[in-house]
Structures are given as C-alpha cells and as structure tokens.
Design a protein around this motif. Structure first.
Motif, PDB file in Angstrom:
ATOM      1  N   ALA A 153      33.778 -59.905   8.003  1.00 50.62           N
ATOM      2  CA  ALA A 153      34.283 -58.554   7.563  1.00 50.62           C
ATOM      3  C   ALA A 153      32.715 -58.273   8.617  1.00 50.62           C
ATOM      4  N   THR A 154      31.482 -58.917   9.281  1.00 52.80           N
ATOM      5  CA  THR A 154      30.838 -58.178   8.927  1.00 52.80           C
ATOM      6  C   THR A 154      30.737 -57.869  10.896  1.00 52.80           C
ATOM      7  N   ALA A 155      31.668 -58.708  11.583  1.00 56.43           N
ATOM      8  CA  ALA A 155      31.538 -58.298  12.928  1.00 56.43           C
ATOM      9  C   ALA A 155      32.883 -57.306  13.172  1.00 56.43           C
ATOM     10  N   ALA A 156      34.387 -57.515  12.153  1.00 53.00           N
ATOM     11  CA  ALA A 156      35.141 -56.535  11.868  1.00 53.00           C
ATOM     12  C   ALA A 156      33.938 -55.702  12.053  1.00 53.00           C
ATOM     13  N   GLY A 157      33.591 -54.668  10.651  1.00 52.96           N
ATOM     14  CA  GLY A 157      32.902 -53.850  11.347  1.00 52.96           C
ATOM     15  C   GLY A 157      32.400 -53.519  12.188  1.00 52.96           C
ATOM     16  N   VAL A 158      31.128 -54.413  13.232  1.00 54.36           N
ATOM     17  CA  VAL A 158      30.334 -54.088  14.430  1.00 54.36           C
ATOM     18  C   VAL A 158      31.370 -53.322  14.835  1.00 54.36           C
ATOM     19  N   PHE A 159      32.589 -54.143  15.290  1.00 52.67           N
ATOM     20  CA  PHE A 159      33.941 -54.005  16.558  1.00 52.67           C
ATOM     21  C   PHE A 159      34.066 -51.610  15.687  1.00 52.67           C
ATOM     22  N   THR A 160      34.765 -52.052  14.515  1.00 51.91           N
ATOM     23  CA  THR A 160      35.064 -50.809  13.876  1.00 51.91           C
ATOM     24  C   THR A 160      33.736 -49.314  14.679  1.00 51.91           C
ATOM     25  N   ASN A 161      33.491 -50.041  14.207  1.00 52.91           N
ATOM     26  CA  ASN A 161      31.375 -48.817  14.643  1.00 52.91           C
ATOM     27  C   ASN A 161      31.072 -48.250  16.305  1.00 52.91           C
ATOM     28  N   THR A 162      31.968 -49.901  16.730  1.00 54.65           N
ATOM     29  CA  THR A 162      31.328 -49.415  18.163  1.00 54.65           C
ATOM     30  C   THR A 162      32.563 -48.248  19.065  1.00 54.65           C
ATOM     31  N   VAL A 163      34.167 -48.866  18.499  1.00 54.13           N
ATOM     32  CA  VAL A 163      35.304 -47.976  18.452  1.00 54.13           C
ATOM     33  C   VAL A 163      35.302 -46.370  18.003  1.00 54.13           C
TER      34      VAL A 163
END
Lengths: 271, 289
Positions: free
Chosen positions: A25-35
């Motif tokens: 979930a953290t990795a997915a969140g990092v991806f979303t914030n970057t996008v």
C-alpha cells in the motif's frame, strides 16, 4: 508523569509500526503521489509561465509547492486515511467503552497513535515523490539547515492541527453514528482549503484572505511558506508558528469539551 | 480457480450455463445486485439526496480551482476557460459513468485480504459481475450530473461550428471514454491479485488520468502525451474527440480521424484487461481466513 510519557511513546511507536507493515500500500501510494505530482507540476508550469510571480512564488517555488505538498499529503491525512474512521467505528460498535476504561486519556492516546502514523507516512510516502520531483524539475529547496528545522516544527504543528480537526469529526460519531457523509465532505474541504489544489496565496481578494486564516491553511500552506522562506526573519517565523499554535490550542480545547460531552452520553450496555 | 469452481458446481449438480449464457447470466446477476443496493439506498431517501448533492458539490471544487486559475490568466496552454470546461466536463462525466457502473472493483484488494472474496467465488455468478456491483453507490450520479453540467455550460458558451459529425461525437466521447476508464478499472482490479492491496495504483490511472485530461494536452510534456496515447490510451477518453470538436490539431500530430477511434480503443483495451482479470482469478489463492 514519566510513566505517562512512556505509555504514549509506546502508542506512537505502535502507530508507526502498524503502517510500516503495509508495504504494498505504501509503494502504491508513492506511485500515486508521484503521478499526481507530475500532472499538477505541468499545469503549474503553464500557469506560472504566463503569470510569473503569481501568488508571490516564482516557477521553482511553485513547483516546490507541488512536490512538497504531495509529500505531506499522506502524513497530514488530507484526503482521509487517518484514524477517524476507526474511532467512528469503535463508537458505532461500542468498543469505545473499552477505550474509556483504559487508564489513559482518549484524546492524547489517539494523538500519539496518529503522530506515529504520520511519522511513518512522512518517511515512507514523503521522501520518494520529493526526490522524483527534484530529479526532473528545478525546485527551490533551501540549503539553510535552520530553515529545514523550522519547516519540521511547522509540519509537526500542522499535523497536530490536522489531528485536532479529524478528532472533532471522529467524535461526531457519538451523535451521528454514521460518519461517512461527514468524512467525505471533510476530505473535500481539506483538499481545497489546505492549498492542495492551488496555493491559497493564489485565491483572489477577500476570499483569499478568508481561506488563509482557516485551520486548513495551518496544515499545508503555512509549512510550505516556511520552507519557501515566505516568513523570513524571526518575526515572520513567530507569526507563522504562532498562527499554527493558536489553532492547535483552540481545536484541541474544543476537542476536549466535545469529548467530555460525548463521554457523558455513553451508556454501556451489559452483556 | 474459475474452472475449479465450475467443476465443483457441476459436481454438486448445479446447472452451469454455457459460455454465452454465462455472459447474460452475469449481466442479470449484476442487475439484481445493483437493484438490491439501490433498494437499500432508497430506504434513507433524504440521506441519498444529500449525499448525491454532496458528491456533485465535491467534484465541483476541482472546477472552482480551475476557475480561480483563469481569474489570473485568459488562456492556459492556449486554451480558454470554456475550452477547458469541455475537457473537464467530458472526462468528469465519463469517469463518473465508469465509477458508477464498476467503481468498487478497487475494493477487491481488501476483499482478498479479509477473505470475503471466497464467499463470492462459490456463488453461481461470474466474479466480475459481483465485484463490479459490490456496494453499488447510486450517489455517484452526483459526479456524472456535475460533469454533464460543466459540459453543458461549455457547449453553450463555446463558439463551435457544429456539424452533424461533431454533434454525434459528443455522446460517443462520453460512452467510449467511460468504457476506457472501466477497462482500466478491471485491469487495476486484476493487478491487485498480484500486488495485494494496491487500490491507489488504480486510482492514479483513473482519478489521476482524469485530472490530467481536464487540462489541455498542450500543457504536458510530449513523452507524457505519448504515454497516455499509446500505452494507457487515456487520450482517447476525451482529448482527441474534443480537439476535433474544437477544430484544434493534436500536439502529437495524429490525423483528424483518430478522434473517431475512441469506441475501437475502448474495445481494444478491454482485451488485455479481461485477460489480466482471468489470469488474476486463476492465480488466486485464498488467505484461508
């Protein structure tokens, strides 16, 4: 007293560890914030190319605003994801009675847990998006360590303001029972009035002045302005941090009043 | 996994409909589950009206932010406010449509984690129909209404030389755009079989994609445009049809007829999405809880 401190430190550490276990979930969140950071950054470039100096920022400062706010988004729980749903659920199911029975203060307990969560989110979901932004765009990050220190103090105050607002929302469950509607509204209000969609200094006229004194400004706009050096000098720093500390006192105070009203309402059913 | 369930059902003497029948069965099941959720929503009618209006008001704040931007500039990326409103309204309505019909597919990660997906697998209905209809939220009509409202204002205000083709392209854009988002949602749900609770990745393509599509393509770097045209073809949701309606060239230099490809693109993205979904379901191992 020392026991108290140790207890709440343990609660905070628990909050940190709990969120640290959600690796995917953290990795997915990092991806979303970057996008999202990339998308917003390009729109800001278009805007600031036409209006250099808009809101008192140059383009590098505006881009810093984008990326740092993406980094603070999860820690400040600006789009939800904090504790208030859990608090509301405990009120709804009656588990709150167990919490009230504990030899700890309800508000401080949740504050400690939420700060632990926020500390993890700041590291887990904050550093990578900011690094990605700094690699691709020219940012205006300060080199002065004292500015960063001041920023961290301001972020901490902002996190407590965010907690205090969400604690009020959580307590509303004692009266409303279902918090989903209020949570939805709160999310939108916090995204709009914190400066997440657009820096509050860009909001025009009297409306702009109004949004800049609301508590949501203390969550994102003020820490960012501290980082960008908009509150230069000792006087500026005192004013910025004082504004945040003022909201901390007011909101935590209202939270205590509401908490005592709410706990008087509790009827523990046997069985 | 799906095959195993089928065998189990055959073994139990349950009727297993043939392939084409299964599709119809899936639709029927979807309809029944949706009807159930609508009935339950309508039990609290005032609450439904309020949450639908709230939903519309919430998405409207995005547009307020754009409006504030335009209080400082006349054009953004060369586009005027009504032109941006066309982009905003069309992508918001398309995403709203997909969100209404199968937005809760992103809950599948949570269902895998808590084990409740197992219950769905033993029901005699295609899993996708159940996952898509799960907690069907009629209040999402709010976003569609708000998107259509902004779109209506844009079409009213814009100075477009309307032709029959352009008029027809607007509803096609909404339906095809909704289908593209829907396919992305199915693909994202399939990804959660592998990645676990990664609903946010899905959100960055749907909500993040829509945030991008509400701004003119001229704002973004060329590589990003290539990505959302040829890799995850979100540009076909509204950019290309809207550019045709506005009589503007595509920044990537695609020919004008690309504006009409949206329905085909929607079909094309459903193929990898549904293959990924099947692979995901087959690889599913219950947590056992």
């Amino acid at each position: 007293m020392r026991q108290r401190v140790a207890l709440y430190a343990a609660v905070a550490a628990g909050g940190f560890r709990r969120y640290a276990t959600y690796g995917t979930a953290t990795a997915a969140g990092v991806f979303t914030n970057t996008v999202f950071g990339f998308i917003v950054a390009f729109t800001y470039i278009a805007l600031w190319e036409q209006r250099p100096g808009l809101g008192g920022y140059d383009q590098a400062q505006a881009l810093t605003f984008v990326w740092v706010s993406q980094s603070l988004l999860a820690a400040g729980a600006l789009i939800g994801g904090g504790f208030q749903e859990e608090l509301q659920e405990r009120v709804r199911t009656g588990d709150i009675a167990v919490d009230l029975y504990r030899p700890a203060d309800l508000q401080v307990w949740w504050l400690a847990a939420d700060l632990g969560r926020a500390a993890f989110q700041l590291l887990g979901r904050g550093l990578v998006p900011l690094a990605a932004g700094a690699l691709v765009f020219r940012l205006a990050l300060p080199s002065d360590p004292s500015r960063w220190l001041l920023f961290l103090v301001s972020v901490t105050l902002g996190l407590v303001v965010s907690f205090a607002v969400r604690y009020l929302l959580g307590l509303l469950a004692f009266w409303l029972l279902d918090g989903s509607g209020i949570n939805l509204m709160a999310t939108v209000v916090s995204v709009f009035f914190s400066g997440m969609l657009l820096p509050l200094t860009v909001f025009p006229g009297a409306f702009g002045e109004f949004v800049r004194v609301l508590p949501w400004a203390a969550m994102l706009q003020v820490p960012l302005d501290v980082l960008l050096g908009e509150h230069a000098g000792a006087g500026g720093a005192v004013r910025a941090l004082g504004f945040q500390a003022g909201w901390v006192l007011v909101l935590l105070g209202v939270g205590r009043l509401l908490q005592s009203a709410a706990t008087r309402k509790v009827v523990v059913q046997g069985g | 996994m799906a095959d195993a369930v089928r065998e189990r059902r055959e073994f139990a003497g349950l009727e297993v409909p043939p392939a084409r029948g299964r599709f119809r069965e899936g639709l029927r099941g979807y309809g029944l589950i949706v009807a159930m959720w609508i009935r339950s929503t309508m039990t609290y009618r005032t609450s439904f009206v309020l949450s639908t209006l709230g939903n519309a008001a919430i998405t409207l704040l995005d547009f307020v932010a754009i409006y504030i931007m335009f209080s400082h500039v006349d054009v953004l990326g060369g586009f005027t406010l009504p032109e941006v409103a066309l982009l905003y309204g069309s992508c918001s309505a398309a995403l709203g449509l997909a969100d209404l019909l199968l937005g809760n597919t992103d809950r599948i990660g949570a269902r895998i984690r808590d084990g409740s997906l197992d219950t769905m697998l033993v029901r005699p209905l295609p899993l996708l129909a159940q996952v898509a209809a799960d907690r069907f939220a009629l209040r999402r009509l709010g976003r569609i209404g708000q998107g259509l409202g902004v779109l209506g204002w844009a079409l009213w205000t814009l100075d477009v030389e309307w032709t029959a083709v352009k008029v027809l392209l607007v509803p096609v854009m909404l339906l095809a755009g909704g289908s593209i988002f829907a396919a992305v949602m199915v693909g994202g749900a399939a990804f959660q079989f592998v990645a676990g609770d990664a609903a946010e990745v899905q959100n960055s393509f749907t909500y993040g994609g829509c945030t991008m599509l509400q701004y003119p393509p001229t704002v973004f770097a060329t590589d990003l445009l290539r990505g959302v045209t040829f890799v995850v073809p979100l540009a076909f949701v509204n950019w290309l049809p809207a550019l045709y309606v506005l009589g503007r060239p595509d920044p990537l230099g695609l020919p004008g007829w690309a504006a009409f490809l949206s329905p085909l693109v929607a079909l094309a993205v459903f193929v990898p999405a549904s293959l990924a979904w099947r692979a995901g379901v087959r690889s599913y191992r219950s947590t056992g809880s």
